[in-house]
Motif scaffolding. Structure first.
Motif, PDB file in Angstrom:
ATOM      1  N   SER A   1       0.830  -1.205   0.000  1.00 53.75           N
ATOM      2  CA  SER A   1       0.000   0.000   0.000  1.00 53.75           C
ATOM      3  C   SER A   1       0.865   1.256   0.000  1.00 53.75           C
ATOM      4  CB  SER A   1      -0.944   0.010   1.201  1.00 53.75           C
ATOM      5  OG  SER A   1      -1.924  -1.001   1.081  1.00 53.75           O
ATOM      6  N   ARG A   2       1.915   1.256   0.828  1.00 54.23           N
ATOM      7  CA  ARG A   2       2.833   2.397   0.858  1.00 54.23           C
ATOM      8  C   ARG A   2       3.503   2.600  -0.489  1.00 54.23           C
ATOM      9  NH1 ARG A   2       8.579   1.486   3.369  1.00 54.23           N
ATOM     10  NH2 ARG A   2       8.644   0.416   1.345  1.00 54.23           N
ATOM     11  N   ASN A   3       4.043   1.536  -1.059  1.00 52.00           N
ATOM     12  CA  ASN A   3       4.756   1.648  -2.326  1.00 52.00           C
ATOM     13  C   ASN A   3       3.833   2.062  -3.467  1.00 52.00           C
ATOM     14  OD1 ASN A   3       7.023   0.883  -0.954  1.00 52.00           O
ATOM     15  ND2 ASN A   3       7.130  -1.186  -1.793  1.00 52.00           N
ATOM     16  N   SER A   4       2.592   1.556  -3.453  1.00 47.87           N
ATOM     17  CA  SER A   4       1.624   1.944  -4.481  1.00 47.87           C
ATOM     18  C   SER A   4       1.324   3.435  -4.401  1.00 47.87           C
ATOM     19  CB  SER A   4       0.318   1.148  -4.319  1.00 47.87           C
ATOM     20  OG  SER A   4       0.546  -0.228  -4.502  1.00 47.87           O
ATOM     21  N   GLY A   5       1.146   3.933  -3.176  1.00 52.17           N
ATOM     22  CA  GLY A   5       0.856   5.354  -3.005  1.00 52.17           C
ATOM     23  C   GLY A   5       2.026   6.227  -3.406  1.00 52.17           C
ATOM     24  N   VAL A   6       3.237   5.847  -3.012  1.00 52.74           N
ATOM     25  CA  VAL A   6       4.424   6.627  -3.363  1.00 52.74           C
ATOM     26  C   VAL A   6       4.627   6.648  -4.872  1.00 52.74           C
ATOM     27  CG1 VAL A   6       6.947   6.675  -3.216  1.00 52.74           C
ATOM     28  CG2 VAL A   6       5.582   6.283  -1.153  1.00 52.74           C
ATOM     29  N   PHE A   7       4.523   5.475  -5.497  1.00 52.21           N
ATOM     30  CA  PHE A   7       4.684   5.422  -6.948  1.00 52.21           C
ATOM     31  C   PHE A   7       3.630   6.279  -7.650  1.00 52.21           C
ATOM     32  CE2 PHE A   7       3.218   3.629 -10.973  1.00 52.21           C
ATOM     33  CZ  PHE A   7       4.367   3.757 -11.735  1.00 52.21           C
ATOM     34  N   TRP A   8       2.372   6.153  -7.196  1.00 56.49           N
ATOM     35  CA  TRP A   8       1.302   6.903  -7.855  1.00 56.49           C
ATOM     36  C   TRP A   8       1.513   8.411  -7.716  1.00 56.49           C
ATOM     37  CZ3 TRP A   8      -1.930   5.307 -11.365  1.00 56.49           C
ATOM     38  CH2 TRP A   8      -2.986   6.134 -11.733  1.00 56.49           C
ATOM     39  N   ALA A   9       1.944   8.865  -6.542  1.00 54.68           N
ATOM     40  CA  ALA A   9       2.188  10.292  -6.336  1.00 54.68           C
ATOM     41  C   ALA A   9       3.301  10.794  -7.255  1.00 54.68           C
ATOM     42  CB  ALA A   9       2.542  10.561  -4.868  1.00 54.68           C
ATOM     43  N   MET A  10       4.373  10.022  -7.364  1.00 52.37           N
ATOM     44  CA  MET A  10       5.479  10.430  -8.229  1.00 52.37           C
ATOM     45  C   MET A  10       5.068  10.407  -9.699  1.00 52.37           C
ATOM     46  SD  MET A  10       8.752   8.585  -6.410  1.00 52.37           S
ATOM     47  CE  MET A  10       9.926   9.494  -7.432  1.00 52.37           C
ATOM     48  N   LEU A  11       4.325   9.379 -10.087  1.00 53.35           N
ATOM     49  CA  LEU A  11       3.851   9.293 -11.471  1.00 53.35           C
ATOM     50  C   LEU A  11       3.003  10.503 -11.831  1.00 53.35           C
ATOM     51  CD1 LEU A  11       3.137   7.841 -14.173  1.00 53.35           C
ATOM     52  CD2 LEU A  11       1.305   6.679 -12.909  1.00 53.35           C
ATOM     53  N   GLN A  12       2.093  10.882 -10.946  1.00 50.17           N
ATOM     54  CA  GLN A  12       1.156  11.944 -11.272  1.00 50.17           C
ATOM     55  C   GLN A  12       1.758  13.334 -11.162  1.00 50.17           C
ATOM     56  OE1 GLN A  12      -1.449  11.317 -12.844  1.00 50.17           O
ATOM     57  NE2 GLN A  12      -1.306   9.103 -12.559  1.00 50.17           N
ATOM     58  N   CYS A  13       2.990  13.446 -10.656  1.00 45.59           N
ATOM     59  CA  CYS A  13       3.706  14.724 -10.764  1.00 45.59           C
ATOM     60  C   CYS A  13       3.867  15.105 -12.234  1.00 45.59           C
ATOM     61  CB  CYS A  13       5.075  14.633 -10.096  1.00 45.59           C
ATOM     62  SG  CYS A  13       5.029  14.684  -8.290  1.00 45.59           S
TER      63      CYS A  13
ATOM     64  N   GLY B   1      -4.357  17.076  -7.716  1.00 49.85           N
ATOM     65  CA  GLY B   1      -5.262  16.135  -7.060  1.00 49.85           C
ATOM     66  C   GLY B   1      -4.698  14.730  -7.019  1.00 49.85           C
ATOM     67  N   GLU B   2      -4.095  14.295  -8.129  1.00 47.94           N
ATOM     68  CA  GLU B   2      -3.496  12.960  -8.198  1.00 47.94           C
ATOM     69  C   GLU B   2      -2.344  12.818  -7.203  1.00 47.94           C
ATOM     70  OE1 GLU B   2      -4.475  10.417  -9.912  1.00 47.94           O
ATOM     71  OE2 GLU B   2      -5.308  10.987 -11.858  1.00 47.94           O
ATOM     72  N   VAL B   3      -1.462  13.816  -7.180  1.00 55.02           N
ATOM     73  CA  VAL B   3      -0.287  13.759  -6.305  1.00 55.02           C
ATOM     74  C   VAL B   3      -0.706  13.790  -4.835  1.00 55.02           C
ATOM     75  CG1 VAL B   3       1.790  14.994  -5.580  1.00 55.02           C
ATOM     76  CG2 VAL B   3       1.269  14.752  -8.008  1.00 55.02           C
ATOM     77  N   LEU B   4      -1.636  14.679  -4.506  1.00 55.35           N
ATOM     78  CA  LEU B   4      -2.104  14.761  -3.119  1.00 55.35           C
ATOM     79  C   LEU B   4      -2.732  13.441  -2.682  1.00 55.35           C
ATOM     80  CD1 LEU B   4      -2.566  16.474  -0.597  1.00 55.35           C
ATOM     81  CD2 LEU B   4      -4.735  17.224  -1.581  1.00 55.35           C
ATOM     82  N   GLY B   5      -3.549  12.852  -3.540  1.00 57.50           N
ATOM     83  CA  GLY B   5      -4.176  11.575  -3.215  1.00 57.50           C
ATOM     84  C   GLY B   5      -3.155  10.465  -3.055  1.00 57.50           C
ATOM     85  N   GLY B   6      -2.229  10.368  -4.005  1.00 57.01           N
ATOM     86  CA  GLY B   6      -1.203   9.329  -3.931  1.00 57.01           C
ATOM     87  C   GLY B   6      -0.315   9.480  -2.709  1.00 57.01           C
ATOM     88  N   ALA B   7       0.092  10.729  -2.399  1.00 59.05           N
ATOM     89  CA  ALA B   7       0.946  10.972  -1.235  1.00 59.05           C
ATOM     90  C   ALA B   7       0.205  10.646   0.057  1.00 59.05           C
ATOM     91  CB  ALA B   7       1.411  12.420  -1.223  1.00 59.05           C
ATOM     92  N   LEU B   8      -1.055  11.056   0.135  1.00 60.28           N
ATOM     93  CA  LEU B   8      -1.855  10.800   1.333  1.00 60.28           C
ATOM     94  C   LEU B   8      -2.009   9.313   1.592  1.00 60.28           C
ATOM     95  CD1 LEU B   8      -3.667  11.890   3.614  1.00 60.28           C
ATOM     96  CD2 LEU B   8      -5.574  11.848   1.992  1.00 60.28           C
TER      97      LEU B   8
END
Length: 455
Positions: free
Chosen positions: A132-144, A278-285
């Protein structure tokens, strides 16, 4: 920092740069190609058609992706895919209708390789506690990628009602260089093998991926026919339709709504920025709360994304005219078009999308750790097929019709995801109870024997 998490960070940087180029291009493609057509009457390429070809090819090629990865490995597959993204961007420097559609087919095939490889690589660098942590971190970086690329476009398109040749070439040149940087990061990824936890190992079951290309293909078909994957496919379909809507239709519709003011075209890039925020905030959160969401369950986050999207669909409906997806229009909807409300909806679309996608990555990486290549290939197949269908009807369906379709699919997709999640929780509780019973059974038998002996 552990080696596997470093790999996740490098993976995030690689995808961030590659998709800064591609997602920015997808966001402005319809607007850019309309400007090219105005300058060159021989060019008849259409942005929606190009994007539809990309996602249709991606859907078809996803069935072959598991077999390809058995030959190249996830890192090789991602590098091959990234090169097709670079080629696609370069072709815009030489606008030809036939070249646009050929490049669309190639990038569709490359996308199948890069995304299936990504899902497999992320899974083998994670375990039940870190997925879950890795998915969120990856998604936040991707959506930058949505933020930086579209901010650049916002600046370059400032004050322009027509995107001239010089501006177009500067944008294409910069995006080409950014994509090349992403390829360098993907080349830095280190090989790693997943070491299964004791909890992952099932009696009398192999915990490895199919070894041969044919076995991988058969395994993907078999997995696709399981009950949980069929239910999740409804969620995948929704994410595909809403992906095509916010990445190719919504921002262009803002630019075509001339009542937005003289800077309507500039708002296309700014909309992408707010989607990215919105994508980055969601992924980071969700990355920060990764351990907690694993305990609480994924369903509350998906339900939150569902409610956020319903609100955004309603606001878009009253803010933009129904004819906006087709081209420049002076029409208005139920209220005078508001750039501020449009940007608010962009943010809501991005945050809601992060809610769905981070939890899809989590459930696939957690529930299908031993079949991650096939699971992520099926996810991208279903999502891409839905995205292609959306782009095909986007040039013909009114905005109000498209929003109605999104609302219906959002409801069905949320319901099926929650059903799979709740069924998984029930199985986990049953397994835990069975394990407790197995541990206490010898003690119970011993006590019973003592009682008999005493009697």
């Amino acid at each position: 920092m552990e080696r596997k998490f470093i790999n996740v960070i490098l993976l995030g940087f690689g995808f961030m740069f590659v998709f800064t180029a591609f997602q920015t291009m997808g966001n402005i493609e319809k607007t850019i190609l309309d400007s090219i057509s105005n300058d060159d009457s021989s060019f008849t390429g259409d942005g929606y058609t190009s994007l539809a070809i990309i996602y249709a090819t991606l859907a078809i090629c996803n069935w072959m992706a598991p077999s390809i990865i058995t030959l190249t490995g996830p890192r090789g597959a991602m590098l091959i895919g990234a090169v097709t993204y670079l080629f696609f961007i370069v072709t815009f420097l030489f606008p030809r209708t036939w070249l646009l559609y050929v490049a669309s087919v190639l990038i569709g095939a490359g996308a199948a390789a890069i995304w299936t490889g990504q899902g497999n690589y992320l899974t083998i660098n994670s375990d039940a506690d870190t997925i879950s942590r890795n998915s969120g971190v990856f998604w936040a970086m991707l959506q930058c990628s949505m933020f930086f690329g579209n901010l650049f476009v916002f600046i370059k398109f400032q004050g322009k009602t027509h995107i001239d040749l010089e501006t177009r070439n500067v944008v294409f040149g910069v995006l080409t260089a950014i994509c090349a940087v992403g390829i360098v990061f993907l080349m830095l990824l280190r090989p790693v093998r997943r070491m299964p936890n004791f909890d992952d190992v099932k009696p009398n079951a192999a915990n490895t991926e199919p070894e041969g290309p044919l076995e991988a293909f058969k395994g993907a078909i078999k997995l696709f026919c399981t009950k949980d994957m069929i239910l999740l496919s409804t969620t995948f379909i929704y994410t595909g339709v809403e992906l095509s809507f916010f990445s190719g239709v919504y921002s262009s519709s803002i630019g075509f709504t001339l009542s937005m003011g003289e800077n309507a075209k500039q708002l296309v890039g700014l909309s992408g920025v707010f989607i990215g925020v919105g994508e980055v905030l969601g992924g980071a959160l969700f990355g920060i709360l990764g351990n907690k969401t694993t305990r609480w369950g994924r369903d509350p986050i998906v339900i939150m994304g569902y409610l956020i999207h319903l609100v955004s669909f309603f606001l878009i409906f009253i803010n933009l005219p129904s004819e906006a997806p087709f081209g420049d229009t002076e029409d208005i909807s139920y209220i005078n078009p508001s750039p501020y409300l449009a940007m608010c909806c962009s943010f809501l679309l991005g945050f809601g999308d992060a809610c769905f996608n981070t939890q899809i990555y989590s459930i696939l990486g957690g529930n299908y750790a031993d079949k991650s290549t096939s699971a992520f290939a099926l996810f991208k197949f279903t999502q891409s097929l839905a995205a292609a269908a959306c782009f095909f009807y986007s040039s013909r369906a009114l905005l109000s019709v498209q929003l109605s379709i999104l609302g219906i699919l959002a409801t069905l997709g949320t319901a099926t995801f929650c059903k799979v999640e709740w069924a998984g929780k029930a199985r986990a509780r049953a397994a835990a109870l069975e394990a407790i019973n197995e541990k206490t059974a010898p003690v119970t038998h011993a006590l019973a024997d003592n009682d008999l002996h005493y009697d």
